[in-house]
Motif scaffolding. Structure first.
Motif, short mmCIF file in Angstrom:
data_model
loop_
_atom_site.label_atom_id
_atom_site.label_comp_id
_atom_site.label_asym_id
_atom_site.label_seq_id
_atom_site.Cartn_x
_atom_site.Cartn_y
_atom_site.Cartn_z
N VAL A 1 -0.03 -5.21 -2.17
CA VAL A 1 -0.42 -4.98 -0.62
C VAL A 1 -1.87 -4.24 -1.02
N TRP A 2 -2.73 -4.45 -0.64
CA TRP A 2 -4.35 -3.83 -0.77
C TRP A 2 -4.86 -3.22 0.57
N ARG B 1 8.08 -9.07 2.67
CA ARG B 1 7.47 -10.24 1.92
C ARG B 1 7.01 -9.60 0.62
N GLU B 2 7.12 -10.56 -0.45
CA GLU B 2 6.74 -10.12 -1.94
C GLU B 2 5.24 -10.46 -1.87
N GLY B 3 4.90 -9.62 -2.89
CA GLY B 3 3.41 -9.48 -3.05
C GLY B 3 2.66 -8.10 -3.02
N ARG C 1 0.79 -1.12 -2.50
CA ARG C 1 2.19 -1.51 -2.81
C ARG C 1 2.17 -2.54 -4.03
N LEU D 1 6.68 -0.95 5.20
CA LEU D 1 6.07 -1.82 3.98
C LEU D 1 6.58 -1.67 2.67
N GLU E 1 1.63 -10.85 -6.58
CA GLU E 1 1.57 -9.85 -7.74
C GLU E 1 1.54 -10.53 -9.16
N PHE F 1 3.17 -7.40 6.68
CA PHE F 1 3.69 -7.80 5.35
C PHE F 1 5.12 -7.10 4.72
N TRP G 1 -6.18 -5.14 5.52
CA TRP G 1 -5.09 -5.16 5.01
C TRP G 1 -5.05 -6.42 4.25
N CYS H 1 -2.46 -8.88 1.46
CA CYS H 1 -1.17 -9.30 0.72
C CYS H 1 -1.26 -10.52 -0.29
N ALA I 1 -4.93 -14.88 -0.48
CA ALA I 1 -4.26 -13.48 0.23
C ALA I 1 -4.05 -14.06 1.57
#
Length: 388
Positions: A281-282, A277-279, A345, A94, A321, A274, A316, A318, A304
């Motif tokens: 992460v929560w 991958r860009e973005g 992330r 991740l 950002e 994820f 989770w 993604c 998301a």
């Protein structure tokens, strides 16, 4: 600095405290991207303090130095047909990290995987700790056997403290036998609300489910709802057959076992959906019945992608950002529904600008501040990691 013993580590921390030198605490370095950016002038690594100190398979107890690689621990346990109960996540996929995850890093971050719904969190498996506080004092709590639970609350306190209260040097665990048989039931094509309903039915049934996740559809794969059962051969077969009947209203369940079964749960545990991958992460935690609706609203506002673990109690996400990386939308949902969210992330600038961890109510914040002042009065251990 990479001390080779607890005594050397104590000296290093005491010297830093004497001059007010902030220290970033690291193990294998694979989880350094978690939390807020640390504001430190030097790095103190526990990777030189390693090794299995005590392992008694018959007593289901294990004591290891904090810098011991997880792979080394898992190999020793596997040789005796045992494992760590809490299925610690490997963050390398991740976060794009390298190096070797250590047991101290897993404990400091409270890393717990899909099995938490049955076996409990990392802190629940801990029976003792040794650590060095911000004064350079070596302290211990708990013990090396399950009967010794003196100071057990302090043992739990160190799990998930992100190195802000003390530098772990040794951790004791209770371990569990590895099951004879493990398999996954898979339902395909369920909408998210139906999937969470199916998972809730599975985990509340008396069939000892220890993994319950949902992977929504993607362009290359249909939606999959996963239910894991383990045990002796006959137990696992009975549980799987019973669960298949229970879940029949949601569709016909197929079975996955062997390497494919293990790969499925690594995919869930390590948030591989994820990886690469860009973005931002929560991780969101709330009542399972609330998560599909919350995810729908967040998805509508941010675009998301999501998947579910812990029978829907953990989500989770993604998402792009940009701006606050969705923080305002996500925090509004968790506040309204009584949940909490953690930014796992994001770029350092984003993690410095938004609240990474769920904001604490004022009474709890005062308690946290008091603990930090007691354990690390000079504020030299991982300053900035958990709060500005």
């Amino acid at each position: 600095m990479t001390p080779a013993s607890e005594a050397e580590l104590s000296e290093a921390v005491a010297a830093a405290a004497a001059v007010g030198q902030p220290l970033e605490i690291a193990g294998g370095g694979t989880r350094r991207g978690l939390g807020r950016p640390v504001q430190a002038e030097g790095t103190l690594s526990t990777s030189g303090i390693r090794g299995i100190r005590l392992y008694e398979p018959g007593a289901l107890t294990l004591v290891v130095a904090a810098g011991t690689p997880l792979a080394e621990i898992e190999a020793a346990l596997d040789a005796e047909g045992q494992r760590l109960p809490f299925e610690p996540m490997d963050h390398r996929a991740l976060l794009g990290g390298t190096g070797e995850p250590t047991i101290g890093g897993a404990v400091a971050c409270g890393a717990s995987g899909p099995r938490r719904i049955q076996a409990g969190a990392c802190r629940d498996a801990m029976i003792g700790v040794r650590f060095v506080n911000g004064r350079g004092e070596a302290l211990s709590n708990g013990g090396r056997v399950m009967k010794n639970v003196t100071g057990y609350d302090l043992v739990k306190l160190m799990a998930g403290s992100y190195g802000t209260l003390g530098v772990l040097t040794e951790v004791g665990f209770k371990v569990l036998p590895r099951p004879e048989r493990a398999l996954t039931l898979v339902l395909e094509g369920l909408a998210e609300d139906r999937a969470v309903a199916a998972l809730s039915a599975a985990v509340t049934a008396p069939f000892d489910v220890n993994g319950a996740a949902h992977l929504p559809a993607r362009a290359d794969a249909p939606a999959r709802t996963l239910v894991r059962v383990e045990g002796l051969e006959a137990q696992a077969e009975y549980r799987a057959a019973s669960l298949a009947r229970l879940l029949a209203p949601f569709g016909e369940a197929s079975r996955v076992d062997g390497d494919a079964h293990e790969a499925l749960w690594r995919h869930v545990r390590d948030a591989e959906r994820f990886a690469g991958r860009e973005g931002a992460v929560w991780r969101l935690s709330m009542r399972p019945s609330d998560t599909p609706g919350a995810v729908g609203r967040i998805r509508e506002a941010t675009g998301a992608d999501a998947f579910y673990d812990w029978a829907g109690g953990l989500v989770w996400l993604c998402l792009p950002e940009t701006g606050d990386a969705g923080a305002a939308v996500i925090r509004a949902e968790t506040a309204r529904l009584g949940g909490h969210a953690t930014l796992v992330r994001a770029a350092a600038a984003t993690r410095a600008a938004v609240e990474v961890f769920e904001p604490e109510p004022a009474p709890l914040a005062r308690i946290s501040a008091g603990l930090r002042a007691s354990f690390d009065p000079s504020g030299i251990l991982n300053p900035g990691r958990m709060r500005a």
